[in-house]
Motif scaffolding. Structure first.
Motif, PDB file in Angstrom:
ATOM      1  N   THR A 179       0.834  -1.201   0.000  1.00 30.61           N
ATOM      2  CA  THR A 179       0.000   0.000   0.000  1.00 30.61           C
ATOM      3  C   THR A 179       0.866   1.248   0.000  1.00 30.61           C
ATOM      4  OG1 THR A 179      -0.103   0.077   2.396  1.00 30.61           O
ATOM      5  CG2 THR A 179      -1.804  -1.207   1.276  1.00 30.61           C
ATOM      6  N   SER A 180       0.315   2.327  -0.520  1.00 29.88           N
ATOM      7  CA  SER A 180       1.099   3.552  -0.649  1.00 29.88           C
ATOM      8  C   SER A 180       1.440   4.157   0.714  1.00 29.88           C
ATOM      9  CB  SER A 180       0.351   4.565  -1.510  1.00 29.88           C
ATOM     10  OG  SER A 180      -0.890   4.888  -0.907  1.00 29.88           O
ATOM     11  N   ARG A 181       0.562   4.025   1.702  1.00 29.89           N
ATOM     12  CA  ARG A 181       0.853   4.575   3.025  1.00 29.89           C
ATOM     13  C   ARG A 181       2.070   3.878   3.632  1.00 29.89           C
ATOM     14  NH1 ARG A 181      -3.683   4.495   7.559  1.00 29.89           N
ATOM     15  NH2 ARG A 181      -4.701   5.718   5.966  1.00 29.89           N
ATOM     16  N   TRP A 182       2.117   2.565   3.515  1.00 29.25           N
ATOM     17  CA  TRP A 182       3.240   1.798   4.051  1.00 29.25           C
ATOM     18  C   TRP A 182       4.534   2.164   3.322  1.00 29.25           C
ATOM     19  CZ3 TRP A 182       6.553  -1.907   2.017  1.00 29.25           C
ATOM     20  CH2 TRP A 182       7.273  -2.639   2.939  1.00 29.25           C
ATOM     21  N   MET A 183       4.437   2.303   1.990  1.00 29.95           N
ATOM     22  CA  MET A 183       5.637   2.636   1.216  1.00 29.95           C
ATOM     23  C   MET A 183       6.126   4.047   1.546  1.00 29.95           C
ATOM     24  SD  MET A 183       6.801   0.215  -0.590  1.00 29.95           S
ATOM     25  CE  MET A 183       7.822   1.107  -1.710  1.00 29.95           C
ATOM     26  N   ARG A 184       5.202   4.994   1.760  1.00 31.61           N
ATOM     27  CA  ARG A 184       5.623   6.350   2.129  1.00 31.61           C
ATOM     28  C   ARG A 184       6.339   6.359   3.472  1.00 31.61           C
ATOM     29  NH1 ARG A 184       0.588   8.994   2.209  1.00 31.61           N
ATOM     30  NH2 ARG A 184      -0.348   7.839   0.531  1.00 31.61           N
ATOM     31  N   ALA A 185       5.868   5.562   4.423  1.00 31.38           N
ATOM     32  CA  ALA A 185       6.508   5.498   5.740  1.00 31.38           C
ATOM     33  C   ALA A 185       7.915   4.918   5.631  1.00 31.38           C
ATOM     34  CB  ALA A 185       5.662   4.662   6.698  1.00 31.38           C
ATOM     35  N   VAL A 186       8.080   3.897   4.811  1.00 34.31           N
ATOM     36  CA  VAL A 186       9.408   3.298   4.633  1.00 34.31           C
ATOM     37  C   VAL A 186      10.343   4.274   3.929  1.00 34.31           C
ATOM     38  CG1 VAL A 186      10.676   1.462   3.462  1.00 34.31           C
ATOM     39  CG2 VAL A 186       8.585   0.919   4.694  1.00 34.31           C
ATOM     40  N   LEU A 187       9.851   4.949   2.905  1.00 34.30           N
ATOM     41  CA  LEU A 187      10.691   5.920   2.196  1.00 34.30           C
ATOM     42  C   LEU A 187      11.082   7.092   3.080  1.00 34.30           C
ATOM     43  CD1 LEU A 187       9.070   5.938  -1.345  1.00 34.30           C
ATOM     44  CD2 LEU A 187      11.348   5.148  -0.719  1.00 34.30           C
ATOM     45  N   ARG A 188      10.158   7.557   3.931  1.00 42.51           N
ATOM     46  CA  ARG A 188      10.512   8.633   4.870  1.00 42.51           C
ATOM     47  C   ARG A 188      11.611   8.180   5.827  1.00 42.51           C
ATOM     48  NH1 ARG A 188       4.916   9.778   6.166  1.00 42.51           N
ATOM     49  NH2 ARG A 188       4.249  11.216   4.579  1.00 42.51           N
ATOM     50  N   ALA A 189      11.494   6.953   6.324  1.00 44.10           N
ATOM     51  CA  ALA A 189      12.519   6.430   7.240  1.00 44.10           C
ATOM     52  C   ALA A 189      13.853   6.266   6.522  1.00 44.10           C
ATOM     53  CB  ALA A 189      12.067   5.109   7.836  1.00 44.10           C
ATOM     54  N   LEU A 190      13.798   5.855   5.268  1.00 41.36           N
ATOM     55  CA  LEU A 190      15.025   5.646   4.506  1.00 41.36           C
ATOM     56  C   LEU A 190      15.714   6.955   4.174  1.00 41.36           C
ATOM     57  CD1 LEU A 190      16.807   3.578   3.035  1.00 41.36           C
ATOM     58  CD2 LEU A 190      15.364   3.872   1.047  1.00 41.36           C
ATOM     59  N   LEU A 191      14.951   7.987   3.876  1.00 43.49           N
ATOM     60  CA  LEU A 191      15.512   9.262   3.470  1.00 43.49           C
ATOM     61  C   LEU A 191      15.719  10.253   4.601  1.00 43.49           C
ATOM     62  CD1 LEU A 191      13.489   9.723   0.175  1.00 43.49           C
ATOM     63  CD2 LEU A 191      15.815   8.865   0.440  1.00 43.49           C
ATOM     64  N   ALA A 192      15.334   9.881   5.825  1.00 40.36           N
ATOM     65  CA  ALA A 192      15.496  10.793   6.970  1.00 40.36           C
ATOM     66  C   ALA A 192      16.979  10.975   7.268  1.00 40.36           C
ATOM     67  CB  ALA A 192      14.794  10.223   8.189  1.00 40.36           C
ATOM     68  N   PRO A 193      17.375  12.172   7.692  1.00 46.77           N
ATOM     69  CA  PRO A 193      18.791  12.389   8.020  1.00 46.77           C
ATOM     70  C   PRO A 193      19.201  11.551   9.221  1.00 46.77           C
ATOM     71  CG  PRO A 193      17.467  14.281   8.639  1.00 46.77           C
ATOM     72  CD  PRO A 193      16.564  13.343   7.901  1.00 46.77           C
ATOM     73  N   ALA A 194      20.433  11.106   9.209  1.00 53.09           N
ATOM     74  CA  ALA A 194      20.955  10.287  10.308  1.00 53.09           C
ATOM     75  C   ALA A 194      21.113  11.168  11.556  1.00 53.09           C
ATOM     76  CB  ALA A 194      22.291   9.674   9.926  1.00 53.09           C
ATOM     77  N   ALA A 195      20.786  10.606  12.684  1.00 52.74           N
ATOM     78  CA  ALA A 195      20.871  11.378  13.937  1.00 52.74           C
ATOM     79  C   ALA A 195      22.279  11.425  14.464  1.00 52.74           C
ATOM     80  CB  ALA A 195      19.947  10.788  14.981  1.00 52.74           C
TER      81      ALA A 195
END
Length: 87
Positions: free
Chosen positions: A71-87
């Motif tokens: 689903t697109s919601r699940w894919m958006r969440a994964v992409l946000r996590a993947l592209l988030a800046p490293a802490a």
């Protein structure tokens, strides 16, 4: 005379948890061994190894999601996590 079936008083009708297959267990063992080798032999810091494993896991999740039509919601969440800046 039929044998009595054992009855569990905590049985709720759900199936027992699925056990790992041979291929899944081998993948987990290889990931742990490679991680340990990177820390011990290559001298990589543990944080870098963990970031490498997290990135590989998120990339695998995106690829599996694209191949299985997630689903697109699940894919958006994964992409946000993947592209988030490293802490």
């Amino acid at each position: 005379m039929p044998k009595p079936r054992p009855v569990s008083c905590v049985e709720n009708g759900s199936q027992s948890p699925r056990r790992l297959g041979g291929a899944e267990a081998i993948v987990i063992i290889v990931v742990i061994a490679v991680s340990a080798a990177l820390v011990a032999v290559a001298g990589m810091p543990l944080l870098v190894v963990l970031q490498l494993l997290a990135g590989a896991g998120l990339t695998a999740a995106v690829v599996v999601g694209l191949l299985t039509g997630a689903t697109s919601r699940w894919m958006r969440a994964v992409l946000r996590a993947l592209l988030a800046p490293a802490a």
